[in-house]
Design a protein around this motif. Structure first.
Motif, PDB file in Angstrom:
ATOM      1  N   LEU A  98      19.234   9.064   9.320  1.00  0.00           N
ATOM      2  CA  LEU A  98      19.733   8.687   7.999  1.00  0.00           C
ATOM      3  C   LEU A  98      19.235   7.305   7.600  1.00  0.00           C
ATOM      4  O   LEU A  98      18.841   7.092   6.446  1.00  0.00           O
ATOM      5  N   THR A  99      19.219   6.373   8.545  1.00  0.00           N
ATOM      6  CA  THR A  99      18.708   5.031   8.250  1.00  0.00           C
ATOM      7  C   THR A  99      17.237   5.089   7.861  1.00  0.00           C
ATOM      8  O   THR A  99      16.812   4.469   6.876  1.00  0.00           O
ATOM      9  N   LEU A 100      16.442   5.844   8.632  1.00  0.00           N
ATOM     10  CA  LEU A 100      15.020   5.990   8.301  1.00  0.00           C
ATOM     11  C   LEU A 100      14.838   6.628   6.930  1.00  0.00           C
ATOM     12  O   LEU A 100      14.009   6.175   6.127  1.00  0.00           O
ATOM     13  N   ALA A 101      15.613   7.687   6.649  1.00  0.00           N
ATOM     14  CA  ALA A 101      15.463   8.403   5.384  1.00  0.00           C
ATOM     15  C   ALA A 101      15.834   7.518   4.204  1.00  0.00           C
ATOM     16  O   ALA A 101      15.113   7.476   3.192  1.00  0.00           O
ATOM     17  N   VAL A 102      16.950   6.807   4.310  1.00  0.00           N
ATOM     18  CA  VAL A 102      17.394   5.952   3.204  1.00  0.00           C
ATOM     19  C   VAL A 102      16.381   4.833   2.952  1.00  0.00           C
ATOM     20  O   VAL A 102      16.006   4.556   1.799  1.00  0.00           O
ATOM     21  N   LEU A 103      15.924   4.184   4.008  1.00  0.00           N
ATOM     22  CA  LEU A 103      14.947   3.105   3.834  1.00  0.00           C
ATOM     23  C   LEU A 103      13.616   3.637   3.317  1.00  0.00           C
ATOM     24  O   LEU A 103      12.966   2.993   2.485  1.00  0.00           O
ATOM     25  N   ALA A 104      13.201   4.818   3.803  1.00  0.00           N
ATOM     26  CA  ALA A 104      11.952   5.401   3.314  1.00  0.00           C
ATOM     27  C   ALA A 104      12.047   5.743   1.827  1.00  0.00           C
ATOM     28  O   ALA A 104      11.088   5.532   1.070  1.00  0.00           O
TER      29      ALA A 104
ATOM     30  N   PRO B 279      10.483   3.802  -5.562  1.00  0.00           N
ATOM     31  CA  PRO B 279       9.898   2.852  -6.533  1.00  0.00           C
ATOM     32  C   PRO B 279       8.375   2.837  -6.509  1.00  0.00           C
ATOM     33  O   PRO B 279       7.737   2.762  -7.567  1.00  0.00           O
ATOM     34  N   LEU B 280       7.793   2.924  -5.303  1.00  0.00           N
ATOM     35  CA  LEU B 280       6.330   2.962  -5.216  1.00  0.00           C
ATOM     36  C   LEU B 280       5.778   4.226  -5.860  1.00  0.00           C
ATOM     37  O   LEU B 280       4.729   4.199  -6.523  1.00  0.00           O
ATOM     38  N   MET B 281       6.490   5.348  -5.709  1.00  0.00           N
ATOM     39  CA  MET B 281       6.107   6.594  -6.355  1.00  0.00           C
ATOM     40  C   MET B 281       6.078   6.442  -7.870  1.00  0.00           C
ATOM     41  O   MET B 281       5.124   6.854  -8.538  1.00  0.00           O
ATOM     42  N   ALA B 282       7.137   5.833  -8.425  1.00  0.00           N
ATOM     43  CA  ALA B 282       7.212   5.652  -9.871  1.00  0.00           C
ATOM     44  C   ALA B 282       6.096   4.733 -10.371  1.00  0.00           C
ATOM     45  O   ALA B 282       5.468   5.005 -11.410  1.00  0.00           O
ATOM     46  N   VAL B 283       5.831   3.662  -9.637  1.00  0.00           N
ATOM     47  CA  VAL B 283       4.771   2.721 -10.043  1.00  0.00           C
ATOM     48  C   VAL B 283       3.410   3.413 -10.018  1.00  0.00           C
ATOM     49  O   VAL B 283       2.608   3.276 -10.953  1.00  0.00           O
TER      50      VAL B 283
ATOM     51  N   LEU C  44       7.499   2.789   6.852  1.00  0.00           N
ATOM     52  CA  LEU C  44       6.263   2.845   6.068  1.00  0.00           C
ATOM     53  C   LEU C  44       5.512   4.145   6.331  1.00  0.00           C
ATOM     54  O   LEU C  44       4.896   4.703   5.410  1.00  0.00           O
ATOM     55  N   THR C  45       5.547   4.628   7.562  1.00  0.00           N
ATOM     56  CA  THR C  45       4.897   5.898   7.880  1.00  0.00           C
ATOM     57  C   THR C  45       5.481   7.040   7.063  1.00  0.00           C
ATOM     58  O   THR C  45       4.762   7.963   6.652  1.00  0.00           O
ATOM     59  N   LEU C  46       6.783   6.996   6.812  1.00  0.00           N
ATOM     60  CA  LEU C  46       7.429   8.023   6.000  1.00  0.00           C
ATOM     61  C   LEU C  46       7.269   7.756   4.506  1.00  0.00           C
ATOM     62  O   LEU C  46       7.066   8.683   3.712  1.00  0.00           O
ATOM     63  N   ALA C  47       7.376   6.478   4.099  1.00  0.00           N
ATOM     64  CA  ALA C  47       7.447   6.145   2.677  1.00  0.00           C
ATOM     65  C   ALA C  47       6.106   6.300   1.972  1.00  0.00           C
ATOM     66  O   ALA C  47       6.059   6.757   0.821  1.00  0.00           O
ATOM     67  N   LEU C  48       5.017   5.923   2.611  1.00  0.00           N
ATOM     68  CA  LEU C  48       3.716   5.948   1.926  1.00  0.00           C
ATOM     69  C   LEU C  48       3.276   7.366   1.550  1.00  0.00           C
ATOM     70  O   LEU C  48       2.884   7.601   0.400  1.00  0.00           O
TER      71      LEU C  48
END
Length: 312
Positions: free
Chosen positions: A98-104, A110-114, A184-188
């Motif tokens: 859950l911590t990884l998912a929320v932070l990702a 926001p990066l997706m929207a930008v 970052l591995t999940l978010a990018l």
């Protein structure tokens, strides 16, 4: 059936279908927990005894109905390998995932929207690079992203440790330095893949007559986005977020395995390798429930979207 009653009914049917598919897929796995417990060398009589103890010798439909009854009562059973309650195993690992998912999501959305906005409405010199980043980011596997981040941010700059193994009993959120690379591995990839889907919706909305009229009237860009663009893309964005969040439960498998984090993804991999079918079923059904919940919320936003579309 009226719309408010249709949405929960659809969610129930989706979850029922998901439970059947998950159960059948896990039942089709080669081998079972008895093979693992027997070490691959147990005699046929010993294997039969182990299967009887684990309830694996019962008909498939009986095992499904028993499992479903347990899930609905809040008790999906115990691990066939460790004997521990599955609820306890999931609760123990859920905090990390859950911590990884929320932070990702906090980084990726926001990066997706930008990226999506830059690819559609950014300056001319920015649109092609933004689209290139979107395509490249969506195409790269998570393992490649993780390797690049370790080589760049850990080995190259020494900013973060390459392995994220948390000390026993320490909550995941207490060590942001250990979570940076997995997040970052999940978010990018999330940002790139989501932007690839979202830019089409944005491109469609910004060409609507009322958006063009707002631009001609000189309304500030922020007002146009908040008043006209966001309400129109709320439903597809919510669906995208729901699928993304559900995928994170399974998507953390790569990040948790590569960086040594003990979360639900790592639990799922371990359960599959040991043929711990009840654990696999529970984690997979949890991911499906997250997706269905999000999609139901997106359906709830659809009437508002239709009213917005009808506005001159």
């Amino acid at each position: 059936m009226p719309w408010p009653a249709r949405v929960p009914a659809r969610a129930v049917l989706l979850m029922a279908a998901a439970s059947v598919v998950i159960f059948l897929c896990t039942a089709a796995l080669p081998g079972d927990a008895a093979d693992v417990l027997g070490g691959g060398r147990a005699a046929p009589g010993e294997l039969a005894r182990l299967r009887a103890e684990q309830g694996l010798d019962r008909p498939l439909h009986v095992r499904y109905l028993d499992w479903l009854a347990g899930v609905l009562s809040g008790d999906p059973g115990v691990s066939l390998i460790t004997g521990r309650p599955i609820v306890e195993l999931v609760a123990q690992r859920a905090g990390v995932t859950l911590t990884l998912a929320v932070l990702a999501l906090a980084v990726g959305v926001p990066l997706m929207a930008v990226l999506a906005w830059a690819a559609v409405r950014g300056p001319g010199w920015l649109r092609h690079p933004a689209n290139a980043v979107i395509v490249a980011g969506a195409a790269l596997p998570q393992a490649v992203v993780a390797a690049a981040l370790v080589a760049w941010l850990s080995a190259g700059w020494g900013l973060f440790p390459p392995v994220s193994m948390l000390p026993a009993g320490e909550p995941a959120w207490s060590r942001p330095d250990l979570l940076a690379l997995p997040v970052l591995t999940l978010a990018l990839p999330i940002a790139a893949y989501g932007a690839a889907l979202l830019r089409g919706a944005i491109a469609d909305v910004v060409t609507r007559p009322y958006v063009r009229d707002a631009e001609l009237r000189g309304l500030p860009p922020a007002t146009i986005v908040l008043r006209y663009v966001l309400p129109m893309i709320a439903a597809p964005a919510t669906r995208l977020l729901a699928v993304t969040l559900g995928g994170l439960v399974a998507g953390t498998v790569v990040a948790e395995t590569l960086f040594g984090l003990a979360g639900l993804g790592e639990l799922l991999v371990t359960a599959i390798s040991t043929r711990d079918v009840p654990v696999v079923q529970s984690v997979a059904l949890l991911a499906a429930a997250v997706v269905v919940t999000g999609l139901t919320a997106a359906d709830a936003a659809a009437p508002g979207r239709r009213r917005e579309t009808a506005r001159p």
